[in-house]
Write an enzyme that holds these catalytic residues in place. Structure first.
Site, short mmCIF file in Angstrom:
data_model
loop_
_atom_site.label_atom_id
_atom_site.label_comp_id
_atom_site.label_asym_id
_atom_site.label_seq_id
_atom_site.Cartn_x
_atom_site.Cartn_y
_atom_site.Cartn_z
N TYR A 113 31.49 38.22 50.79
CA TYR A 113 32.53 39.14 50.30
C TYR A 113 32.22 40.57 50.73
CZ TYR A 113 35.40 41.86 47.05
OH TYR A 113 36.29 42.76 46.52
N LYS A 117 34.35 43.23 53.31
CA LYS A 117 34.81 44.55 52.90
C LYS A 117 34.23 45.65 53.79
CE LYS A 117 37.59 43.36 49.71
NZ LYS A 117 39.04 43.64 49.83
N THR A 150 42.03 42.18 37.30
CA THR A 150 42.96 41.24 37.92
C THR A 150 42.32 39.85 37.98
OG1 THR A 150 42.16 41.53 40.19
CG2 THR A 150 43.82 43.10 39.39
#
Length: 238
Positions: A113, A117, A150
């Protein structure tokens, strides 16, 4: 408002979306690259890419490049078209493994991840360099939305989910608050003509030192072009 379907984890879907959009002969003034997954178990996209790298990064890389001509035609000297790419503070701990971008040697959800990014920041800086070199009326900036409440956290360890549930109201931004910097980058008069910026809380700030490595930016761009099957026209730009 009109919606067109696009699956950023599918190179075929991205190309079909771009064809459908171009057929409408619409200008494109703002492109926000904001799709993503986080900390998913090791798995691949339909094109065989590690999911973090394939969806978070390569999908946006291909989409942006296929829409560049439209963006360039839409931008003007007084009103540049704008590309906003959403990264994360996680990029600060990311490491780009050019010899193993698919994390085949050793898979870590956190590492994959963070790498995706970091790749988005490197991509944005290289893209802005190319746009400037070509005299295009298009700017590219990268945004850190902060820690936002989220469904992106659905793959974290259960104890983290509990902690998030208990503290989200205090430490997490709402989705509306998380979107504020992307909106600022997309429409603020203060950002007119400004590109190659890393933005957090609607302010320009410094990204990870490695993100400014121009040789790494070039090498990632070239490799990305090979992976998604487009020509590397940047080879003519230093």
């Amino acid at each position: 408002v009109e919606f067109l379907y696009c699956d950023l984890a599918s190179m075929k879907s991205i190309r079909q979306f771009v064809q459908q959009f171009r057929a409408k002969n619409c200008p494109l003034h703002v492109l926000v690259n904001n799709a993503g997954v986080m900390l998913v178990p090791e798995r691949k996209t339909e094109d065989g890419f590690e999911e973090h790298f394939g969806l978070n990064y390569l999908g946006h890389f291909l989409l942006t490049n296929l829409l560049l001509d439209t963006l360039k035609q839409s931008g003007t000297h007084s009103h540049n078209a704008r590309i906003i790419t959403v990264s994360s503070a996680t990029h600060y701990v990311g490491k780009l493994h050019l010899n193993d971008l698919q994390s085949r040697c050793s898979y870590s959800p956190h590492g994959a991840y963070a790498q995706s990014k970091l790749a988005l920041v490197l991509f944005t800086y290289r893209l802005q360099h190319l746009l400037t070199a070509n005299g295009s009326h298009v700017t590219a900036n990268v945004v850190d939305p902060g820690v936002v409440n989220t469904e992106l956290y659905k793959h974290v360890f259960w104890a983290v989910k509990v902690a998030k549930w208990m503290t989200a109201w205090l430490f997490f931004k709402t989705p509306e608050e998380g979107a504020s910097t992307s909106i600022y980058a997309a429409v603020s008069p203060e950002m007119e003509g400004a590109g190659g910026c890393y933005l957090y809380n609607e302010k320009r700030t410094k990204s990870a030192d490695v993100a400014y490595d121009e040789d790494l930016q070039r090498r990632l761009w070239t490799e990305s072009c090979k992976m998604v099957g487009i020509s590397d026209e940047s080879s003519r730009v230093p």
